[in-house]
Write a protein that holds these residues in place. Structure first.
Motif, PDB file in Angstrom:
ATOM      1  N   ARG A 140      -0.139  -1.492  -9.476  1.00  0.00           N
ATOM      2  CA  ARG A 140       0.635  -0.451  -8.808  1.00  0.00           C
ATOM      3  C   ARG A 140      -0.315   0.311  -7.898  1.00  0.00           C
ATOM      4  O   ARG A 140      -1.542   0.281  -8.097  1.00  0.00           O
ATOM      5  CB  ARG A 140       1.312   0.492  -9.806  1.00  0.00           C
ATOM      6  CG  ARG A 140       0.352   1.334 -10.632  1.00  0.00           C
ATOM      7  CD  ARG A 140       1.100   2.191 -11.632  1.00  0.00           C
ATOM      8  NE  ARG A 140       0.184   3.003 -12.434  1.00  0.00           N
ATOM      9  CZ  ARG A 140       0.569   3.779 -13.442  1.00  0.00           C
ATOM     10  NH1 ARG A 140       1.851   3.844 -13.776  1.00  0.00           N
ATOM     11  NH2 ARG A 140      -0.315   4.494 -14.108  1.00  0.00           N
ATOM     12  N   ALA A 141       0.230   0.988  -6.891  1.00  0.00           N
ATOM     13  CA  ALA A 141      -0.626   1.662  -5.914  1.00  0.00           C
ATOM     14  C   ALA A 141       0.041   2.938  -5.429  1.00  0.00           C
ATOM     15  O   ALA A 141       1.271   3.057  -5.408  1.00  0.00           O
ATOM     16  CB  ALA A 141      -0.928   0.738  -4.733  1.00  0.00           C
ATOM     17  N   ARG A 142      -0.813   3.887  -5.016  1.00  0.00           N
ATOM     18  CA  ARG A 142      -0.354   5.110  -4.364  1.00  0.00           C
ATOM     19  C   ARG A 142      -1.127   5.245  -3.052  1.00  0.00           C
ATOM     20  O   ARG A 142      -2.354   5.077  -3.022  1.00  0.00           O
ATOM     21  CB  ARG A 142      -0.590   6.325  -5.260  1.00  0.00           C
ATOM     22  CG  ARG A 142       0.103   7.584  -4.741  1.00  0.00           C
ATOM     23  CD  ARG A 142      -0.167   8.768  -5.656  1.00  0.00           C
ATOM     24  NE  ARG A 142       0.383   8.603  -6.969  1.00  0.00           N
ATOM     25  CZ  ARG A 142       1.659   8.845  -7.289  1.00  0.00           C
ATOM     26  NH1 ARG A 142       2.503   9.237  -6.355  1.00  0.00           N
ATOM     27  NH2 ARG A 142       2.078   8.683  -8.526  1.00  0.00           N
ATOM     28  N   TYR A 143      -0.401   5.574  -1.974  1.00  0.00           N
ATOM     29  CA  TYR A 143      -0.994   5.486  -0.636  1.00  0.00           C
ATOM     30  C   TYR A 143      -0.662   6.719   0.185  1.00  0.00           C
ATOM     31  O   TYR A 143       0.457   7.238   0.127  1.00  0.00           O
ATOM     32  CB  TYR A 143      -0.436   4.239   0.057  1.00  0.00           C
ATOM     33  CG  TYR A 143      -0.760   4.101   1.526  1.00  0.00           C
ATOM     34  CD1 TYR A 143      -2.066   3.939   1.957  1.00  0.00           C
ATOM     35  CD2 TYR A 143       0.258   4.118   2.470  1.00  0.00           C
ATOM     36  CE1 TYR A 143      -2.362   3.796   3.303  1.00  0.00           C
ATOM     37  CE2 TYR A 143      -0.022   3.967   3.823  1.00  0.00           C
ATOM     38  CZ  TYR A 143      -1.339   3.810   4.229  1.00  0.00           C
ATOM     39  OH  TYR A 143      -1.617   3.665   5.563  1.00  0.00           O
ATOM     40  N   ASP A 144      -1.654   7.234   0.919  1.00  0.00           N
ATOM     41  CA  ASP A 144      -1.401   8.180   1.989  1.00  0.00           C
ATOM     42  C   ASP A 144      -2.218   7.728   3.204  1.00  0.00           C
ATOM     43  O   ASP A 144      -2.841   6.658   3.173  1.00  0.00           O
ATOM     44  CB  ASP A 144      -1.696   9.627   1.582  1.00  0.00           C
ATOM     45  CG  ASP A 144      -3.152   9.864   1.202  1.00  0.00           C
ATOM     46  OD1 ASP A 144      -4.038   9.187   1.781  1.00  0.00           O
ATOM     47  OD2 ASP A 144      -3.415  10.709   0.330  1.00  0.00           O
ATOM     48  N   ASP A 145      -2.255   8.521   4.242  1.00  0.00           N
ATOM     49  CA  ASP A 145      -2.870   8.058   5.479  1.00  0.00           C
ATOM     50  C   ASP A 145      -4.369   7.818   5.364  1.00  0.00           C
ATOM     51  O   ASP A 145      -4.950   7.058   6.143  1.00  0.00           O
ATOM     52  CB  ASP A 145      -2.612   9.064   6.604  1.00  0.00           C
ATOM     53  CG  ASP A 145      -1.159   9.010   7.078  1.00  0.00           C
ATOM     54  OD1 ASP A 145      -0.523   7.969   6.842  1.00  0.00           O
ATOM     55  OD2 ASP A 145      -0.686  10.000   7.655  1.00  0.00           O
TER      56      ASP A 145
END
Length: 416
Positions: A335-340
């Motif tokens: 699973r992953a969490r992403y921002d800029d």
């Protein structure tokens, strides 16, 4: 009504003629629904898009173009991108739906036993596969994935003991079965000849990994509850749009321009729909459509499913990097969490491969996104997919009123 079959034309020009011949009947059918009567019906190039919000606003029967007595089934979408939308089908619609789903290059025959592991509920997916398999004479095992009565431990027992030859599920489910089978000690599924998957994007790396795990080809399907099957994979690995059963366009999200090919958001106009005609329905999925020849000879446009975008990174993009890791690492779940500026990816990996997996995936992420700082966090097997989920036994789904001495009667009349 005679439905077109693959092979009824020899080139893309013939396909275009078929669409144009069918469109007047589609527009006339749409005018019979309250929604399109109010909006107005124009030639397709002038028709405005029908959006998911339009379907929500027309709930429940604002798009109905036939008598209620003629309906065979009513459905609602999962609501994964907002409120659910309603859809409905006649018996004639169901003939079209089942035929489209059954267009598998592997075939579906009376000798097959097909395990259906998608919802048997308001969504169409389980009912669709069931109807398609039965239309070909196959035996169906209805292993609904939203029922506590069919946990993963029971699924792998059914796969093994019944000699299941075909399955229909999310791609992720096939990995959960493999993990459950490994825990339960099942090592051999010799009857299995193909895994049909859909419902989420699946890239070449994950598809190949699943195929190697199970020793059977993975055949991708694409569609929606509002439309049924829209595309399927040929024996050469190309996903083809069923453009003999619907008109497909792509919309440039920046300009709003609609065109028959290229990259953008998918727009679909079904050509054989009695109960609920849709004109230029905007599905909101990102795709890339091309008209090119394929060795299969189907003369149907090719489509790449790109998922829904979050900035410059897609789920499919991360998935390809995760499943690009060596098979020996055994990384199936992530699973992953992403921002800029940052992306954090968690992966299930055994201790012996932890350092190597973290190093390789970190390097791959940096190469793919040089201006985004990656963090790869290893968790032990069971950290993302608990073993109790894979080993749980079936729960009885019946209310009780009578209990014996020593039994817990706080469960009286409850589902448990």
């Amino acid at each position: 009504m005679k439905l077109p079959q693959i092979g009824d034309w020899r080139d893309f020009a013939g396909l275009a003629r078929l669409q144009q011949e069918r469109l007047p009947a589609v527009l006339a059918a749409a005018e019979r629904s309250p929604f399109y009567r109010k909006r107005g019906v124009a030639p397709l190039p002038e028709q405005p898009l029908t959006t998911k919000q339009d379907l929500r606003d027309a709930y429940p029967f604002g798009l109905l173009a036939c008598e209620r007595a003629d309906l065979a089934t009513y459905h609602e979408s999962s609501g994964s991108s907002g409120e659910p939308t309603a859809s409905y089908y006649t018996e004639s619609d169901w003939t079209d739906l089942a035929e489209r789903f059954a267009r598998k290059w592997t075939g579906i025959t009376a000798a097959d036993t097909m395990l259906v592991r998608t919802p048997y509920a308001l969504m169409i997916t389980g009912h669709l596969a069931h109807a398609a398999a039965r239309s070909r004479g196959a035996t169906v095992v209805p292993a609904d994935n939203r029922s506590l009565a069919t946990p993963y431990s029971r699924v792998v027992r059914l796969l093994h003991d019944l000699g299941v030859t075909l399955t229909w599920s999310l791609p992720t489910d096939t990995l959960l079965w493999a993990a459950a089978a490994r825990i339960a000690g099942y090592t051999d599924f010799p009857a299995l000849r193909a895994l049909f998957v859909g419902g989420e994007p699946v890239g070449p790396a994950r598809k190949a990994r699943i195929g190697r795990i199970w020793g059977a080809p993975v055949v991708e399907e694409y569609g929606a509850t509002e439309t049924g099957s829209l595309a399927g994979e040929c024996g050469h690995g190309t996903m083809h749009l069923w453009a003999d059963r619907a008109v497909f366009e792509v919309q440039d999200p920046a300009t709003g321009e609609l065109r028959p090919d290229g990259r953008g958001r998918l727009v679909v106009t079904p050509l054989y729909r009695e109960a609920m005609p849709l004109l230029r329905y905007a599905i909101e999925d990102e795709v890339e459509i091309s008209y090119r020849s394929c060795p299969c000879g189907w003369h149907l446009p090719a489509v790449r499913l790109l998922g829904r975008f979050n900035g410059r990174l897609t789920q499919l993009g991360v998935e390809e990097l995760v499943f690009g890791l060596p098979d020996d690492f055994g990384v199936w779940f992530w699973r992953a969490r992403y921002d800029d500026a940052r992306v954090r990816v968690e992966i299930e990996v055994a201790d012996r491969w932890r350092a190597a997996a973290v190093g390789e995936l970190t390097a791959s992420l940096r190469a793919a996104l040089p201006d985004v700082e990656p963090t790869v966090v290893p968790v032990p097997p069971g950290g993302l997919v608990p073993h109790r989920l894979l080993t749980a036994t079936a729960e009885v789904m019946k209310p009780r009123g009578l209990f014996g001495p020593g039994e817990d009667w706080d469960s009286a009349l409850q589902y448990y």
